[in-house]
Enzyme design. Structure first.
Site, mmCIF file in Angstrom:
data_model
loop_
_atom_site.group_PDB
_atom_site.id
_atom_site.type_symbol
_atom_site.label_atom_id
_atom_site.label_comp_id
_atom_site.label_asym_id
_atom_site.label_seq_id
_atom_site.Cartn_x
_atom_site.Cartn_y
_atom_site.Cartn_z
ATOM 1 N N ASP A 100 40.236 54.440 19.542
ATOM 2 C CA ASP A 100 41.084 55.254 20.400
ATOM 3 C C ASP A 100 40.160 56.300 21.055
ATOM 4 O OD1 ASP A 100 43.499 56.531 21.325
ATOM 5 O OD2 ASP A 100 43.149 58.049 19.796
ATOM 6 N N ASP A 136 41.328 59.744 23.067
ATOM 7 C CA ASP A 136 41.761 61.141 22.957
ATOM 8 C C ASP A 136 42.031 61.492 21.494
ATOM 9 O OD1 ASP A 136 41.858 61.570 25.796
ATOM 10 O OD2 ASP A 136 43.714 60.425 25.845
ATOM 11 N N GLY A 146 49.009 59.953 21.383
ATOM 12 C CA GLY A 146 48.892 58.500 21.528
ATOM 13 C C GLY A 146 49.981 57.853 22.374
ATOM 14 N N ARG A 167 52.055 58.008 29.079
ATOM 15 C CA ARG A 167 52.486 59.134 29.913
ATOM 16 C C ARG A 167 54.017 59.189 30.018
ATOM 17 N NH1 ARG A 167 49.554 59.254 35.567
ATOM 18 N NH2 ARG A 167 47.814 58.865 34.160
ATOM 19 N N SER A 217 45.479 56.006 27.663
ATOM 20 C CA SER A 217 45.289 56.839 28.859
ATOM 21 C C SER A 217 44.745 56.078 30.056
ATOM 22 C CB SER A 217 44.345 57.993 28.541
ATOM 23 O OG SER A 217 44.103 58.741 29.719
ATOM 24 N N ASP A 270 43.681 58.744 15.866
ATOM 25 C CA ASP A 270 44.081 60.076 15.384
ATOM 26 C C ASP A 270 45.600 60.251 15.357
ATOM 27 O OD1 ASP A 270 44.273 60.078 18.271
ATOM 28 O OD2 ASP A 270 44.609 62.237 18.123
HETATM 29 P P1 B16 Z 1 47.399 59.400 30.615
HETATM 30 P P2 B16 Z 1 44.760 57.889 23.451
HETATM 31 C C1 B16 Z 1 46.654 58.948 25.004
HETATM 32 O O1 B16 Z 1 45.316 58.623 24.799
HETATM 33 C C2 B16 Z 1 46.888 60.403 24.651
HETATM 34 O O2 B16 Z 1 46.744 60.603 23.243
HETATM 35 C C3 B16 Z 1 48.285 60.796 25.037
HETATM 36 O O3 B16 Z 1 48.494 62.168 24.771
HETATM 37 C C4 B16 Z 1 48.505 60.516 26.539
HETATM 38 O O4 B16 Z 1 49.850 60.785 26.892
HETATM 39 C C5 B16 Z 1 48.200 59.033 26.805
HETATM 40 O O5 B16 Z 1 46.879 58.747 26.400
HETATM 41 C C6 B16 Z 1 48.370 58.674 28.270
HETATM 42 O O6 B16 Z 1 47.400 59.357 29.022
HETATM 43 O O7 B16 Z 1 48.535 60.257 31.043
HETATM 44 O O8 B16 Z 1 46.024 59.992 30.918
HETATM 45 O O9 B16 Z 1 47.526 57.979 31.114
HETATM 46 O O10 B16 Z 1 44.971 58.851 22.332
HETATM 47 O O11 B16 Z 1 45.534 56.596 23.333
HETATM 48 O O12 B16 Z 1 43.294 57.689 23.778
HETATM 49 MG MG MG Z 2 44.471 59.554 20.319
#
Ligand code: B16
Ligand code: MG
Length: 219
Positions: free
Chosen positions: A14, A16, A51, A54, A121, A175
């Site tokens: 992962d 973020d 995780g 959006r 993300s 995480d």
């Molecule tokens: P985006 P990960 C996730 O990343 C984030 O943890 C989560 O908070 C966010 O809403 C999601 O990506 C979408 O991100 O808006 O930039 O497309 O933890 O899966 O790496």
């Molecule tokens: Mg994450």
């Protein structure tokens, strides 16, 4: 892009909250949106948002008020949050890798195992590039290409398929509680980064990547 080779095992990270602390900027942007809409936003919600995609995150932030917003307005709110997030990550550099992250990625490559990213993300390719680690990855899953976001296993299964490694021979590192559920649902060994209370269900929980010993988790 997939670098194709034959891998006996693979590690699927992962982004973020694991490789970098951009979970902080995501949560700050959601908090600002909630304040703008005069909606509650507390510590429990912060953990639940980790995780999630959006649009799933937006539904969570809107909560019972979600029905009051049209699909167009929701789209605009999601774009507003993303603009704040994109601003917040403009200055990311390799110094923003979390402790142990670079060494963990290098250890996977040194072991000759496959290395993929399974981030929800859509900003992940930009973040990886700014952190300077994009060239280390054999594959980055496009979250728009999978039918169901975390906690569904789809994104981890897509990573395993792209690397041509059976899920039972993959290790997922996350995480978020939703991410651990996704890894377990995919039939992979789940390493949680964070608190054992939050990451129940992980096969192993470490406080950070400093203690990651990739060779120990292969089966
Ligand atoms: P985006 P990960 C996730 O990343 C984030 O943890 C989560 O908070 C966010 O809403 C999601 O990506 C979408 O991100 O808006 O930039 O497309 O933890 O899966 O790496
Ligand atoms: Mg994450």
């Amino acid at each position: 892009m997939t670098r194709s080779r034959h891998f006996s095992h693979a590690f699927i990270f992962d982004l973020d909250g694991v490789l970098t602390d951009t979970a902080r900027q995501h949560l700050a942007a959601w908090g600002a949106l909630a304040r703008m809409l005069q909606l509650p936003f507390d510590a429990a919600m912060e953990e639940q948002l980790r995780g999630l995609s959006r649009m799933d995150s937006l539904e969570h932030v809107l909560g019972p008020a979600a029905g009051r917003f049209s699909a167009e307005r929701k789209q605009a709110l999601a774009e507003h949050k993303n603009a704040a997030y994109v601003d917040a990550i403009a200055g990311l550099t390799p110094a923003d890798l979390l402790p142990g992250a670079l060494a963990a990625l290098q250890a996977v490559r040194a072991g000759g195992w496959g290395l993929a990213l399974a981030s929800a993300s859509r900003n992940a390719p930009t973040v990886l590039a700014r952190l300077g680690v994009a060239p280390l990855f054999d594959h980055v899953v496009d979250p728009a290409s999978v039918a169901h976001g975390k906690p569904a296993p789809d994104i981890f299964l897509a990573a395993a398929q792209a690397l041509n490694v059976a899920p039972a021979h993959c290790v997922g590192i996350e995480d978020a509680a939703a991410g651990i559920q996704a890894i377990r649902g995919a039939g992979m060994f789940a390493v949680g980064i964070g608190s054992p209370q939050v990451l129940r269900g992980a096969d192993l929980v470490l406080p950070d990547l400093l203690g990651l010993q990739p060779g120990l988790y292969l089966r």
